[in-house]
Scaffold this motif. Structure first.
Motif, PDB file in Angstrom:
ATOM      1  N   PRO A  52      18.030  38.901  86.136  1.00 53.45           N
ATOM      2  CA  PRO A  52      16.673  38.619  85.658  1.00 53.45           C
ATOM      3  C   PRO A  52      16.704  38.202  84.189  1.00 53.45           C
ATOM      4  N   ARG A  53      15.520  37.974  83.628  1.00 55.28           N
ATOM      5  CA  ARG A  53      15.427  37.616  82.211  1.00 55.28           C
ATOM      6  C   ARG A  53      16.086  38.707  81.362  1.00 55.28           C
ATOM      7  N   ASN A  54      16.881  38.281  80.372  1.00 51.35           N
ATOM      8  CA  ASN A  54      17.570  39.239  79.526  1.00 51.35           C
ATOM      9  C   ASN A  54      17.799  38.638  78.148  1.00 51.35           C
ATOM     10  N   VAL A  55      18.036  39.509  77.181  1.00 50.36           N
ATOM     11  CA  VAL A  55      18.204  39.084  75.794  1.00 50.36           C
ATOM     12  C   VAL A  55      19.456  39.723  75.211  1.00 50.36           C
ATOM     13  N   GLN A  56      20.085  39.009  74.276  1.00 54.49           N
ATOM     14  CA  GLN A  56      21.261  39.535  73.583  1.00 54.49           C
ATOM     15  C   GLN A  56      21.187  39.118  72.123  1.00 54.49           C
ATOM     16  N   VAL A  57      21.447  40.066  71.234  1.00 52.18           N
ATOM     17  CA  VAL A  57      21.423  39.821  69.794  1.00 52.18           C
ATOM     18  C   VAL A  57      22.813  40.099  69.241  1.00 52.18           C
ATOM     19  N   THR A  58      23.322  39.182  68.407  1.00 53.02           N
ATOM     20  CA  THR A  58      24.665  39.316  67.844  1.00 53.02           C
ATOM     21  C   THR A  58      24.626  39.127  66.340  1.00 53.02           C
ATOM     22  N   LEU A  59      25.270  40.041  65.635  1.00 50.31           N
ATOM     23  CA  LEU A  59      25.457  39.945  64.191  1.00 50.31           C
ATOM     24  C   LEU A  59      26.933  39.686  63.943  1.00 50.31           C
ATOM     25  N   ARG A  60      27.250  38.568  63.256  1.00 47.02           N
ATOM     26  CA  ARG A  60      28.644  38.161  63.072  1.00 47.02           C
ATOM     27  C   ARG A  60      28.939  37.953  61.587  1.00 47.02           C
ATOM     28  N   GLY A  61      30.081  38.508  61.161  1.00 46.41           N
ATOM     29  CA  GLY A  61      30.529  38.325  59.790  1.00 46.41           C
ATOM     30  C   GLY A  61      31.857  37.599  59.759  1.00 46.41           C
ATOM     31  N   THR A  62      32.002  36.647  58.835  1.00 49.10           N
ATOM     32  CA  THR A  62      33.227  35.862  58.696  1.00 49.10           C
ATOM     33  C   THR A  62      33.728  35.980  57.264  1.00 49.10           C
ATOM     34  N   PHE A  63      35.024  36.250  57.114  1.00 46.99           N
ATOM     35  CA  PHE A  63      35.569  36.503  55.782  1.00 46.99           C
ATOM     36  C   PHE A  63      36.838  35.702  55.562  1.00 46.99           C
ATOM     37  N   ILE A 112      41.418  39.004  63.461  1.00 39.95           N
ATOM     38  CA  ILE A 112      42.052  38.922  62.146  1.00 39.95           C
ATOM     39  C   ILE A 112      43.352  38.143  62.269  1.00 39.95           C
ATOM     40  N   GLY A 113      43.573  37.209  61.364  1.00 39.29           N
ATOM     41  CA  GLY A 113      44.811  36.446  61.406  1.00 39.29           C
ATOM     42  C   GLY A 113      45.202  35.935  60.041  1.00 39.29           C
ATOM     43  N   PHE A 136      44.611  33.367  55.601  1.00 40.61           N
ATOM     44  CA  PHE A 136      43.960  34.592  56.053  1.00 40.61           C
ATOM     45  C   PHE A 136      42.536  34.314  56.500  1.00 40.61           C
ATOM     46  N   GLN A 137      42.169  34.895  57.620  1.00 41.07           N
ATOM     47  CA  GLN A 137      40.803  34.819  58.099  1.00 41.07           C
ATOM     48  C   GLN A 137      40.491  36.103  58.851  1.00 41.07           C
ATOM     49  N   ALA A 138      39.231  36.459  58.864  1.00 38.32           N
ATOM     50  CA  ALA A 138      38.801  37.630  59.606  1.00 38.32           C
ATOM     51  C   ALA A 138      37.347  37.453  59.996  1.00 38.32           C
ATOM     52  N   ASN A 139      37.016  37.864  61.185  1.00 41.54           N
ATOM     53  CA  ASN A 139      35.611  37.899  61.585  1.00 41.54           C
ATOM     54  C   ASN A 139      35.391  39.067  62.530  1.00 41.54           C
ATOM     55  N   ALA A 140      34.187  39.565  62.507  1.00 40.46           N
ATOM     56  CA  ALA A 140      33.820  40.694  63.357  1.00 40.46           C
ATOM     57  C   ALA A 140      32.388  40.499  63.819  1.00 40.46           C
ATOM     58  N   SER A 141      32.075  41.019  64.994  1.00 36.26           N
ATOM     59  CA  SER A 141      30.721  40.884  65.520  1.00 36.26           C
ATOM     60  C   SER A 141      30.342  42.132  66.307  1.00 36.26           C
ATOM     61  N   ILE A 142      29.055  42.405  66.321  1.00 34.60           N
ATOM     62  CA  ILE A 142      28.499  43.449  67.168  1.00 34.60           C
ATOM     63  C   ILE A 142      27.322  42.837  67.913  1.00 34.60           C
ATOM     64  N   SER A 143      27.202  43.206  69.189  1.00 36.33           N
ATOM     65  CA  SER A 143      26.148  42.652  70.033  1.00 36.33           C
ATOM     66  C   SER A 143      25.439  43.780  70.772  1.00 36.33           C
ATOM     67  N   VAL A 174      43.259  40.391  68.051  1.00 36.81           N
ATOM     68  CA  VAL A 174      41.884  40.340  68.532  1.00 36.81           C
ATOM     69  C   VAL A 174      41.654  41.597  69.370  1.00 36.81           C
ATOM     70  N   ALA A 175      40.567  42.280  69.116  1.00 36.98           N
ATOM     71  CA  ALA A 175      40.237  43.466  69.896  1.00 36.98           C
ATOM     72  C   ALA A 175      38.744  43.471  70.195  1.00 36.98           C
ATOM     73  N   ALA A 176      38.380  44.006  71.336  1.00 38.04           N
ATOM     74  CA  ALA A 176      36.975  44.072  71.719  1.00 38.04           C
ATOM     75  C   ALA A 176      36.753  45.266  72.637  1.00 38.04           C
ATOM     76  N   VAL A 177      35.575  45.841  72.549  1.00 37.26           N
ATOM     77  CA  VAL A 177      35.142  46.894  73.461  1.00 37.26           C
ATOM     78  C   VAL A 177      33.739  46.545  73.927  1.00 37.26           C
ATOM     79  N   GLN A 178      33.445  46.910  75.168  1.00 34.51           N
ATOM     80  CA  GLN A 178      32.135  46.593  75.739  1.00 34.51           C
ATOM     81  C   GLN A 178      31.717  47.707  76.680  1.00 34.51           C
ATOM     82  N   ASP A 179      30.438  48.045  76.636  1.00 35.20           N
ATOM     83  CA  ASP A 179      29.864  49.073  77.501  1.00 35.20           C
ATOM     84  C   ASP A 179      28.482  48.589  77.902  1.00 35.20           C
ATOM     85  N   ASN A 180      28.223  48.545  79.193  1.00 37.06           N
ATOM     86  CA  ASN A 180      26.908  48.061  79.626  1.00 37.06           C
ATOM     87  C   ASN A 180      26.515  48.634  80.977  1.00 37.06           C
TER      88      ASN A 180
END
Length: 829
Positions: free
Chosen positions: A818-829, A309-310, A289-296, A324-330
């Motif tokens: 142009p110059r841009n930044v991205q921050v990601t918080l990731r959890g692994t279980f 999740i697997g 079993f493994q699981a991870n999730a992230s928000i950016s 695996v699922a993901a959503v993105q809005d930008n």
């Protein structure tokens, strides 16, 4: 034909995610980890038959000198697979234990203990620095089954075999062509989530962006030619059904890695250009079993969430799953442009027997963009001077949009025989649905003083192409003249059907598309035109081929790879207007033989030299100014080089030279169109591309990863005139990371450089004689990731650090980010 955009399919799938997450969270299962072993010795040739596990380990220990302690109860009743080919002691031991439920633990004296795998308190993660029990290296979690995986390795390269080049399972050093593998670790470190972003950072690959994501005007190039061969898990993807979608809007959440083989690969693809083949390899279920999730979150209101999740589905672990699922809005630096993405991927593996595995899954991706354009604004004012519009200027009308859905359903069966042979049968169905309502300011030139002179180019493209494809192959060793050799026999087949409606398009009667004053324009006018359907078109493309490749081993140091493919190809078109007479056309090519030859010679245990040759054949869809389809592309490709592998194949280096000769190459005519409105091309004969490539990927030292490459290529016609000048002749790609274990729980810092040489296009502007040049330029990216604790990490990516302004097109005013930044918080279980 009435088109209905199926916008709700992914949403409904994602609503089920919470239930699936809960179900997977309840799964148990035994850990299936193997301790990564250090370098024991140089590779040696193995011809060890399948046998009981205890006997196999004893034989390995006697031959290599390793001290291996074995619990007799742990190995009782277990069968070890055959060992074939050149393997180090480490690789051989891992191969014996693969899928057995056993693990090898290294002691401080260098000896090993074989024991039942036990649940690890923390899933192996190269970013945490977690040490394996009883050893000094991090644990590597291996996916269940017999597949190459890169996630969890922490590496920018792979030491496992791939099949993309010749069908045989060959390591990078054994493959007689230039190969790059963009691993899951590198994608995560660079914050890459889109296929197009991988291509921008891959050595030897150039992504020429003329319009927004999803636009058909964007193209990928390698060695001076357009890349048209895309694969998923080794199955070729047709352009209208999947190929163009992959390079434009494909999301990387479902994939373990991206394999790029530069040069011609007609042996497996049948038809295609000599540029490159890009193979996306899906993630596999995990045995524990493994699981991870992230928000950016990032610049221009960028937001993305992802969950993965697997694990085993039944108690014995013979059935495994993964979702695996993901959503993105930008939004974007481009005014009014917005994107939304939704991704759902599910896969299940079942061990029908200890030697037979069934795999089934689905991959659904949806990409919607509003106020999207096929190009930027014109490069010149009406007086012929350079326009120099702002980077944020949008050529699209507010009502323009691009909606794209892609659904793939796949099924595969793998069987491993006791004699070392394996058989594989796979089926893939791709259903693409797209609806592009197009309106962008592409006609005329802006008057510098009044802002007048510009008008929209309105049109609509939509369809629901479907591709059904199957691949069958068998691979294994055989004996000849007292030596072991390898053989693959295969057959693949595909059928693609596309039924797009036709519209009035381009010049719609009675529609005033002019923009009175561009300086006051906000995209709201002219209004969307009435563009009625005028008929229906249908294209059915069939392709099939049988292929065989053999690797002969006359000596331990010499490999001779010979192969051939016999291909059949046909295309039938039908145009049915609502008024007037229907037209029909058909083309076919049967019994086309594509030979392949390669030689690899091991100079030492670390260095090899190679050379390869293959033919090129590709029926074309490009049209000339009169609307006639160009004759098939034909040619020959040659390559030679040197490859090195070090630190147990954790670092791969290569250098290659190449030459490609072609006839009937489609060369775009800037600003000119065929009668149906598509871009017009001319057929160039006697073209030749020459160049060289240098690359290094992997671990320079512990905790220091690098991926770097330099390439140079120039294509010219028979008169020596350079072709495809909008593509840079020289590229330099670099990305590197270093983990500083002494800072907190571990701080990883990294950076990358992307540089390209000058590009230009001619015969532009109001006079039709102007030339626009984008000078050479480079951009710098930086990243940092801090391990907050064993489960949680935070990363920051800063792209285009010096805010370099540059054009990604030499035919319109379309700029890079142009110059841009991205921050990601990731959890692994």
């Amino acid at each position: 034909m009435t088109y209905r955009h199926s916008r709700g399919r992914v949403c409904r799938s994602l609503l089920r995610l919470s239930a699936l997450t809960l179900a997977c969270g309840m799964l148990g299962g035994t850990a299936w980890a193997q301790t990564a072993l250090p370098a024991d010795q140089d590779a040696i040739e193995w011809h060890q038959p399948a046998q009981p596990m205890g006997n196999a380990i004893t034989a390995l220990a006697l031959r290599t000198g390793l001290q291996i302690g074995v619990d007799a109860d742990a190995v009782r009743g277990k069968q070890a697979p055959a060992l074939e080919g050149r393997l180090t002691a480490r690789q051989a031991l891992l191969a014996l234990l693969e899928g057995s439920g056993l693990e090898a633990v290294r002691g401080s004296s260098g000896s090993y203990t074989i024991r039942p795998a036990t649940p690890a308190p923390v899933r192996a993660n190269p970013t945490t620095g977690e040490e394996a029990a009883g050893g000094s290296l991090p644990t590597v979690t291996v996916a269940a089954g017999r597949d190459t995986v890169t996630e969890g390795t922490g590496s920018f390269t792979t030491d496992s075999p791939i099949r993309t080049a010749a069908g045989l399972p060959l390591t990078l050093r054994e493959t007689p062509q230039s190969v790059t593998v963009i691993t899951r670790q590198r994608m995560d470190d660079q914050g890459i989530s889109q296929v197009s972003d991988v291509l921008r950072r891959t050595p030897g690959i150039s992504f020429v962006q003329n319009g927004n994501s999803g636009s058909d005007s964007n193209s990928v190039y390698s060695r001076g030619f357009m890349v048209e061969n895309f694969q998923i898990d080794g199955i070729p993807q047709a352009g209208t059904a999947s190929g163009s979608w992959l390079q434009q809007t494909g999301d990387l959440a479902p994939y373990d890695r991206v394999e790029v083989v530069r040069g011609a690969t007609g042996l497996l693809n049948g038809v295609g250009t000599p540029a490159a083949t890009i193979n996306l390899v899906r993630k596999r279920p995990t045995a524990e079993f493994q699981a991870n999730a992230s928000i950016s979150a990032g610049s221009w209101n960028y937001y993305r969430g992802e969950v993965d999740i697997g694990g085993p589905i039944n108690e014995s672990g013979t059935v495994r799953g993964r979702i695996v699922a993901a959503v993105q809005d930008n939004e974007s630096w481009i005014d009014r442009y917005k994107e939304q993405k939704q991704i759902f991927y599910g896969i299940v593996e079942a061990d029908l027997t200890p030697a037979t595995r069934l795999t089934a899954g689905v991959n659904i991706q949806q990409h919607d963009s509003d106020s999207s354009a096929r190009s930027g604004l014109p490069l010149f004012f009406s007086d012929g001077s350079l326009a120099n519009f702002d980077r944020s200027a949008n050529a699209a009308a507010s009502w323009a949009h691009s909606y794209q859905d892609q659904s793939q359903y796949f099924l595969a069966v793998d069987h491993r025989f006791d004699n070392g042979w394996t058989a594989h049968a796979a089926f893939n169905r791709s259903e693409r649905a797209y609806d592009d309502v197009i309106g962008y300011a592409a006609r005329g030139y802006v008057n510098r003083t009044t802002g007048a002179g510009l008008s929209l180019w309105p049109t609509r493209w939509n369809s629901e192409p479907v591709q059904n494809a199957a691949d069958f192959h068998a691979t294994g060793p055989f004996e000849l003249f007292g030596r072991r050799h390898d053989l693959v026999l295969g057959y693949n087949i595909s059928r693609t059907v596309d039924r797009p409606p036709s519209y009035t398009n381009w010049y719609i009667p009675g529609y005033d598309s002019s923009i009175p004053n561009f300086y006051l324009w906000n995209g709201d006018y002219p209004a969307e035109p009435f563009n009625p359907q005028t008929g229906t078109n249908e294209t059915a493309t069939n392709q099939s081929g049988a292929y065989a490749t053999v690797r002969l081993r006359p000596t331990d140091a010499l490999s001779v790879i010979l192969g051939a493919r016999v291909s059949d190809w046909s295309e039938r078109k039908r145009s049915i207007p609502f008024s007037g007479k229907a037209t029909f056309s058909s083309r076919s090519e049967n019994g086309v033989v594509t030979p392949y030859a390669g030689v690899v010679y091991d100079l030492t245990d670390h260095w090899s030299v190679y050379t390869s040759y293959t033919d090129i054949f590709k029926p074309q869809t490009s049209k000339d100014l009169s609307g006639n389809t160009l004759d098939p592309l034909e040619g020959k490709a040659y390559e030679a080089g040197v490859k090195g592998s070090f630190y147990e194949d954790q670092l791969n280096v290569s250098a290659a030279v190449f030459q490609t000769d072609q006839d009937n190459l489609a060369v775009a005519l800037p600003g000119q169109f065929a009668p149906d409105g598509s871009a017009a091309y001319r057929a160039a004969r006697g073209t030749r591309s020459r160049g060289y490539e240098l690359e290094a990927a992997g671990e320079l030292m512990r905790d220091w990863q690098i991926g770097a490459g330099f390439s140079r290529s120039v294509a010219r016609d028979a008169d020596g005139v350079r072709l495809n000048t909008q593509v840079p002749g020289q590229l330099f790609r670099l990305f590197t990371t270093y983990r500083i274990a002494s800072i907190g729980n571990g701080l990883t810092v990294g950076g990358g450089v992307n540089w390209q040489s000058e590009t230009y296009s001619s015969n532009l502007g109001p006079s039709g004689k102007a030339r626009f040049t984008q000078p050479s330029y480079g951009t710098l990216d930086l990243m940092a990731r801090y391990q907050i604790n064993k489960q949680l990490s935070m990363s920051v990516s800063l792209n285009n650090v010096f805010d370099k302004t540059y054009y990604t097109s030499t035919t319109s005013s379309f700029y890079g980010a142009p110059r841009n930044v991205q921050v990601t918080l990731r959890g692994t279980f």
